[in-house]
Write a protein that holds these residues in place. Structure first.
Motif, PDB file in Angstrom:
ATOM      1  N   MET A   1       0.864  -1.276   0.056  1.00  0.00           N
ATOM      2  CA  MET A   1       0.110   0.109   0.120  1.00  0.00           C
ATOM      3  C   MET A   1       0.933   1.296  -0.241  1.00  0.00           C
ATOM      4  O   MET A   1       0.615   2.150  -0.722  1.00  0.00           O
ATOM      5  N   LEU A   2       2.007   1.277   0.904  1.00  0.00           N
ATOM      6  CA  LEU A   2       2.700   2.287   0.915  1.00  0.00           C
ATOM      7  C   LEU A   2       3.517   2.683  -0.438  1.00  0.00           C
ATOM      8  O   LEU A   2       3.729   3.675  -0.794  1.00  0.00           O
ATOM      9  N   ARG A   3       3.901   1.643  -0.955  1.00  0.00           N
ATOM     10  CA  ARG A   3       4.616   1.749  -2.541  1.00  0.00           C
ATOM     11  C   ARG A   3       3.489   2.520  -3.371  1.00  0.00           C
ATOM     12  O   ARG A   3       4.020   3.189  -4.216  1.00  0.00           O
ATOM     13  N   ALA A   4       2.427   1.745  -3.265  1.00  0.00           N
ATOM     14  CA  ALA A   4       1.401   2.365  -4.345  1.00  0.00           C
ATOM     15  C   ALA A   4       1.207   3.854  -3.924  1.00  0.00           C
ATOM     16  O   ALA A   4       0.990   4.905  -4.916  1.00  0.00           O
ATOM     17  N   LEU A   5       1.010   4.343  -2.720  1.00  0.00           N
ATOM     18  CA  LEU A   5       1.072   5.807  -2.434  1.00  0.00           C
ATOM     19  C   LEU A   5       2.133   6.506  -2.953  1.00  0.00           C
ATOM     20  O   LEU A   5       1.857   7.570  -3.437  1.00  0.00           O
ATOM     21  N   GLY A   6       3.203   6.054  -2.747  1.00  0.00           N
ATOM     22  CA  GLY A   6       4.470   6.794  -3.251  1.00  0.00           C
ATOM     23  C   GLY A   6       4.392   6.915  -4.837  1.00  0.00           C
ATOM     24  O   GLY A   6       4.712   8.314  -5.301  1.00  0.00           O
ATOM     25  N   VAL A   7       4.033   6.000  -5.343  1.00  0.00           N
ATOM     26  CA  VAL A   7       4.189   6.227  -6.837  1.00  0.00           C
ATOM     27  C   VAL A   7       2.800   7.088  -7.408  1.00  0.00           C
ATOM     28  O   VAL A   7       2.911   7.959  -8.245  1.00  0.00           O
ATOM     29  N   PHE A   8       1.491   6.921  -6.729  1.00  0.00           N
ATOM     30  CA  PHE A   8       0.550   7.562  -7.141  1.00  0.00           C
ATOM     31  C   PHE A   8       1.146   9.143  -6.731  1.00  0.00           C
ATOM     32  O   PHE A   8       0.519   9.982  -7.517  1.00  0.00           O
ATOM     33  N   VAL A   9       1.561   9.342  -5.331  1.00  0.00           N
ATOM     34  CA  VAL A   9       1.697  10.890  -5.254  1.00  0.00           C
ATOM     35  C   VAL A   9       2.738  11.461  -6.230  1.00  0.00           C
ATOM     36  O   VAL A   9       2.673  12.599  -6.634  1.00  0.00           O
ATOM     37  N   ALA A  10       3.892  10.918  -6.517  1.00  0.00           N
ATOM     38  CA  ALA A  10       4.787  11.327  -7.535  1.00  0.00           C
ATOM     39  C   ALA A  10       4.249  11.353  -8.828  1.00  0.00           C
ATOM     40  O   ALA A  10       4.371  12.495  -9.452  1.00  0.00           O
ATOM     41  N   ALA A 354       6.406  13.577   5.125  1.00  0.00           N
ATOM     42  CA  ALA A 354       7.288  12.503   4.802  1.00  0.00           C
ATOM     43  C   ALA A 354       6.818  11.708   3.651  1.00  0.00           C
ATOM     44  O   ALA A 354       7.407  11.214   2.903  1.00  0.00           O
ATOM     45  N   LEU A 355       5.396  11.294   3.834  1.00  0.00           N
ATOM     46  CA  LEU A 355       5.009  10.438   3.069  1.00  0.00           C
ATOM     47  C   LEU A 355       3.972  10.697   1.834  1.00  0.00           C
ATOM     48  O   LEU A 355       3.951  10.031   0.811  1.00  0.00           O
ATOM     49  N   VAL A 356       3.746  12.094   1.951  1.00  0.00           N
ATOM     50  CA  VAL A 356       3.141  12.556   0.745  1.00  0.00           C
ATOM     51  C   VAL A 356       3.731  13.818   0.137  1.00  0.00           C
ATOM     52  O   VAL A 356       3.759  13.953  -0.935  1.00  0.00           O
ATOM     53  N   LEU A 357       4.061  14.799   1.036  1.00  0.00           N
ATOM     54  CA  LEU A 357       4.781  16.191   0.466  1.00  0.00           C
ATOM     55  C   LEU A 357       5.926  15.808  -0.079  1.00  0.00           C
ATOM     56  O   LEU A 357       6.202  16.353  -1.310  1.00  0.00           O
ATOM     57  N   VAL A 358       6.869  15.235   0.746  1.00  0.00           N
ATOM     58  CA  VAL A 358       8.250  15.020   0.148  1.00  0.00           C
ATOM     59  C   VAL A 358       8.337  14.040  -1.044  1.00  0.00           C
ATOM     60  O   VAL A 358       9.028  14.379  -2.075  1.00  0.00           O
ATOM     61  N   PRO A 359       7.537  13.018  -1.262  1.00  0.00           N
ATOM     62  CA  PRO A 359       7.504  12.120  -2.520  1.00  0.00           C
ATOM     63  C   PRO A 359       6.738  13.220  -3.319  1.00  0.00           C
ATOM     64  O   PRO A 359       7.327  12.949  -4.897  1.00  0.00           O
ATOM     65  N   ALA A 360       5.928  14.136  -3.374  1.00  0.00           N
ATOM     66  CA  ALA A 360       5.177  14.992  -4.385  1.00  0.00           C
ATOM     67  C   ALA A 360       6.455  15.728  -4.858  1.00  0.00           C
ATOM     68  O   ALA A 360       6.679  16.078  -6.272  1.00  0.00           O
ATOM     69  N   LEU A 361       7.399  16.538  -4.202  1.00  0.00           N
ATOM     70  CA  LEU A 361       8.513  17.199  -4.412  1.00  0.00           C
ATOM     71  C   LEU A 361       9.260  16.000  -5.241  1.00  0.00           C
ATOM     72  O   LEU A 361      10.275  16.652  -6.083  1.00  0.00           O
TER      73      LEU A 361
END
Length: 741
Positions: A1-10, A354-361
Motif C-alpha cells: 500500500m505504501l509503495r502504491a501511495l508513493g508512486v501515486f503521489v509522485a 514525509a509520506l505525501v509532500l516529500v514524495p510529491a516534491l
C-alpha cells in the motif's frame, strides 16, 4: 500500500502539491489572523501549570466573588518621599483621570485611605505600602468580559499610569516607577515566546541548511526536507489554533510543539530523500541506458520503493513517538495534556509531510537529484562534500567501527554503559521543584515591575506559603506559632479573617518553600486546615506528576515494546532497546541537573542559578518523554536496516555491521541537525525552553554517538545468539501484523 501511495503521489505531483499549498496557506492564515478575529498568539496564556489540590482549595476558599469580574493594573513607586507635595499631586491627578475612564470600577490610592478610629494605620492600606515607608501601589480595577478587560480600557489605563510613572521619574530620577499587572504580564510572556520562536528558527534553519548542503552536496536535495519542516511548522500552528478553542494553550506549548515538529520533519525528510537517491541510483545502474520516459518511470519506481521502505520506518518511528506523547494524557495538568495533544498532531503532520509532500516534491525534482550539485563542482569543496554524501558506501567509518566494537562486545558494552551512568550520576542529587522564582525572563517588559513588587511589597505579592484555618482565632494563632518554629521559616503574620477563615502568611528561605509545605502538611492540627500559596501549588503539581508517572511509563514502555516486536519479530531487541534508552536518558537528565540545578551553565546560558531550586517537573516529564521518542526514532532507523540485511541472508553479526554502515550517516546527520534545532531554541529567554532545549540536545547527541554507534552494536553483538528470539506463540502474531514490504 505504501509503495502504491508513493508512486501515486509522485505521478500526480501537481495535484498533491496544490493541496499542500492550500492546506499550509490555510494553517498560516488561521494562526496569524484567526477566524474569530484573534490570532494564535493572542489566544495563548501564561497562567502557569496547576492542578486541583489542597492549594487550589485554599485559594478558592479565600477568593473574592467579585474577583472574576474585574482585572487590575498598578502603578508601583518606590524610593520616594510619600509626603512630598509633587508626588501627592501626581497621584491625585492620576486618580481623577482614571476614574473618568469608562470601564474603571475603582482607583485605590493608599495615601487617601483613612486610619482606624483609634488612630492606628488601616490594615487595608498595608499591602499597598512598602514596609520601608518609601513606596506605594496605586491600584486600578477594571471590568472584564469573559475574564479579560477590553483593549480600549486596558490601553487607556496603561497609558495614564505610564504618564504618571514618567512624571514621578522626572521629579525623582532615582525612583522606581513601573506599571504592571496580570494582563500586561501575560502579553509580555506571549511576546517573549514569540520572539524565542523566531530567534530559534533564525538560528536553527540556516545552520540546518548548511549541514544538509554538506550532506547532499546541493541546494535542491537539501531544500526538500526543509520544505517539509516548514510545512510541519505551519500545520502545527494551525492545529494549535484549533486546540486553543478546546483548552488553554500555554506559551510553552507553542515553543515545544514547534521545535519537535521542526526536528522530526527534518529527520524524516532526510531519511526519505537519502533512501530515494540510493534506490534511484540502483535502478539506473541496473537498467543502463534509458530514454527520458524510461528514466521518469524508474524515478517513480524509486519513489515507490522509498516510501515502502524508508516510509515504513518513518511510519513506525512516528507512531512510536506519538505513543510516547499519548502517555502524557494520564497526567492531570492541562499544560501537559495540551502538549500531548499538540505533539501527537505535529507528529502526524510530520509523517504526512514525509509520506505525501516529500514524495510529491521528488516527483518534480527527483530526476535531477542524481546530478552533482552546484557545490560539488567547486574545486576542493566538491571532493570534501562527496566524502560526506548521504548514501553510504559498502565500506566506511561505521563498518570499521562496528568490527572494532565486535572484537570485545561485552567489554565495550559495559564500558559505554559505565560512561552513561557516570554522566547520569548528578541525578542522585536531583531535587524536583517547580518553584517559579525565575519564571519571568529579563526580556519581559514586566520583569522590573515583578521584581520590584516581590522585593518591596511582600503583602501585595502572592504568598509563597499560606495557612488557612477553619477554627477560632486563638487556635489559628497557636498553629501559626508552631509553624513559625519550623526550619527555614523566616516569619509569620498574625491570623487575619478572610471569608470566615483565619489566614496567615508564612515567610520562607529562598527555594525552601516546598519543603516547608510538606512539613506543615505532615503535622496537622485537629481543626480543618489548608496549606496554600504558590509553593504549595508547586508541591501539588509535582505530586500529581509523580502519581501519573508509573502509568505513563507503563503505557509508553508497553506500546514501544509491541511496535519494536512487530518490526523485528524479537522480544530481546525491544527489551534491550528499552533498557539502553532509559540509561541514556538518565545521562541527559544528569547533565540537566549539573547544568541548571547545580548552576554550571548559568554563565553560558545567562540565567541566575540562585533562583533555581531544582529540576522543574514539567521539564523533566517532557525531556524523558520526548527524549525517549527521539531515541526510538534513531533505533528504528538502525533496526530497519539491520533487519533488512538480516532478511537478505546475512549473519546477525554481519547485518549489525552493514546495517550501521547503511544508516550511520543518516542517523549522525539527522542527529546533528536536531541538536542544532534544540540548541537554537535554548538560546531564547524562557528558562523552561533553555532547560528542555539543552537536555534534549544532549540526549540526541549521546544517542547518536555513544549509544547508537557503540553501545547498541556492542549489546546486540553480545546477544547475537538469542537476538532474534521470541516465544513460539508470538510467531503467528508477527507473521500476521509485522513490518514488511
Amino acid at each position: 500500500m505504501l509503495r502504491a501511495l508513493g508512486v501515486f503521489v509522485a505521478r500526480h505531483r501537481l495535484s498533491a502539491l496544490l493541496a499542500w499549498v492550500i492546506l499550509i496557506g490555510a494553517c498560516v492564515a488561521t494562526a496569524l489572523f484567526g477566524v474569530t478575529g484573534e490570532s494564535l498568539f493572542q489566544r495563548l496564556s501564561s497562567a502557569g501549570p496547576s492542578v486541583a489540590g489542597e492549594a487550589s482549595q485554599a485559594a478558592d476558599l479565600l477568593q473574592d466573588p467579585a474577583a472574576d469580574e474585574t482585572e487590575s493594573l498598578s502603578l508601583l513607586i518606590h524610593g520616594v518621599d510619600l509626603s512630598a507635595p509633587e508626588l501627592v499631586w501626581i497621584l491625585s491627578s492620576a486618580t481623577l483621570d482614571l476614574n473618568e475612564i469608562d470601564g474603571v470600577t475603582s482607583v485605590v490610592n493608599p495615601l487617601t485611605i483613612p486610619p482606624l478610629p483609634d488612630g492606628q494605620p488601616n490594615p487595608a492600606a498595608a499591602p499597598l505600602l512598602a514596609p520601608d515607608g518609601t513606596g506605594l501601589l496605586l491600584n486600578v480595577e477594571m471590568t472584564t468580559t469573559d475574564g479579560d478587560p477590553s483593549d480600549r480600557v486596558l490601553t487607556d489605563v496603561e497609558r495614564r499610569l505610564g504618564t504618571a510613572a514618567d512624571e514621578v521619574r522626572q521629579v525623582e530620577p532615582d525612583a522606581v516607577a513601573e506599571v504592571g499587572g496580570t494582563p500586561l504580564l501575560m502579553d509580555s510572556l506571549v511576546a517573549v515566546a514569540e520572539a524565542d520562536l523566531q530567534k530559534g528558527e533564525l538560528i536553527a534553519l540556516p545552520i540546518a541548511l548548511i549541514v544538509m548542503l554538506i550532506i547532499f552536496g546541493g541546494f535542491l536535495a537539501a531544500g526538500i526536507p526543509l520544505i517539509g519542516a516548514l510545512a510541519s511548522i505551519a500545520g502545527a500552528l494551525g492545529a494549535l489554533f484549533v486546540f486553543s478553542h478546546l483548552m488553554e494553550i500555554d506559551t510553552t506549548v507553542l515553543n515545544v510543539i514547534t521545535v519537535i515538529g521542526l526536528g522530526l520533519s527534518i529527520d524524516y525528510g532526510l531519511l526519505i530523500v537519502s533512501r530515494f537517491r540510493e534506490e534511484f541510483r540502483l535502478l539506473v545502474a541496473r537498467v543502463g541506458e534509458q530514454t527520458r520516459t524510461e528514466r521518469h518511470e524508474l524515478m517513480l519506481q524509486a519513489v515507490g520503493v522509498t516510501v515502502d521502505t524508508a516510509g515504513r520506518t518513518v511510519l513506525y518511528s512516528g507512531l512510536t513517538f506519538a505513543i510516547a506523547t499519548v502517555g502524557l494524557l494520564v497526567f492531570e495538568p492541562t499544560i501537559i495534556r495540551a502538549i500531548s495533544i499538540g505533539a501527537v498532531s505535529v507528529v502526524l503532520i510530520a509523517i504526512l509531510t514525509a509520506l505525501v509532500l516529500v514524495p510529491a516534491l521528488l516527483g518534480f525534482f527527483g530526476e535531477r537529484l542524481l546530478m552533482p550539485g552546484v557545490l560539488t563542482r567547486i574545486p576542493g569543496l566538491g571532493t570534501l562534500l562527496t566524502r560526506f554524501g548521504d548514501v553510504a558506501p559498502p565500506e566506511g567509518v561505521f563498518s570499521r567501527l562496528t568490527r572494532l566494537v565486535q572484537r570485545a562486545p561485552a567489554l565495550v558494552a559495559l564500558g559505554g554503559i559505565a560512561v552513561l551512568l557516570l554522566l547520569g550520576s548528578p541525578v542522585l542529587n536531583m531535587n524536583v521543584s517547580s518553584g517559579g522564582a525565575d519564571a519571568i525572563p529579563k526580556a519581559s517588559t514586566q520583569y522590573e515591575f515583578v521584581t520590584a513588587l516581590n522585593d518591596h511589597f511582600p503583602l501585595a505579592s502572592a504568598p509563597l506559603v499560606q495557612l488557612v484555618a477553619a477554627t477560632d482565632e486563638a487556635s489559628a494563632a497557636a498553629w501559626t506559632e508552631e509553624v513559625a518554629a519550623l526550619p527555614h521559616v523566616t516569619g509569620t503574620t498574625p491570623p487575619a479573617q478572610v471569608n470566615g477563615y483565619w489566614v496567615s502568611r508564612v515567610g520562607v528561605d529562598q527555594n525552601e518553600g516546598p519543603g516547608v509545605v510538606r512539613e506543615i502538611r505532615a503535622d496537622r492540627p485537629a481543626f480543618d486546615n489548608w496549606a496554600g500559596g504558590t509553593d504549595a501549588v508547586s508541591v501539588d503539581y509535582t505530586d500529581s506528576l509523580l502519581r501519573g508517572a508509573p502509568w505513563a511509563a507503563l503505557i509508553i514502555g508497553g506500546a514501544t515494546f509491541v511496535l519494536l516486536f512487530l518490526m523485528t519479530g524479537s522480544v530481546v531487541i525491544p527489551l534491550t532497546a528499552l533498557v539502553v534508552s532509559v540509561i541514556s536518558l538518565g545521562a541527559s537528565v544528569g547533565i540537566l541537573v549539573w547544568g541548571f540545578q547545580e548552576g554550571n551553565l548559568a554563565g553560558l546560558l545567562n540565567f541566575d542559578a540562585a533562583t533555581i531550586a531544582g529540576v522543574d517537573p514539567l521539564v523533566l516529564t517532557l525531556v524523558l518523554t520526548f527524549g525517549f521518542g527521539l531515541a526510538m526514532d534513531y533505533e528504528m532507523f538502525l533496526l530497519a536496516r539491520i533487519k533488512e540485511h538480516h532478511e537478505q541472508g546475512e549473519s546477525t553479526r554481519r547485518s549489525i555491521e552493514t546495517g550501521l554502515q547503511s544508516s550511520g550517516r543518516i542517523i549522525s546527520s539527522a542527529a546533528l541537525i536536531i541538536v542544532i534545532v534544540f540548541a537554537g531554541f535554548a538560546t531564547g529567554d524562557l528558562l523552561q525552553m533553555k532547560q528542555i532545549g539543552i537536555a534534549l540536545a544532549v540526549a540526541v547527541l549521546l544517542d547518536a554517538t555513544l549509544v547508537r554507534t557503540i553501545v547498541v552494536p556492542a549489546v546486540m553483538t553480545s546477544l547475537e545468539r538469542s537476538l532474534w528470539w521470541a516465544p513460539k506463540w508470538m510467531h503467528p502474531i508477527h507473521a500476521r501484523f509485522g513490518m514488511r514490504e
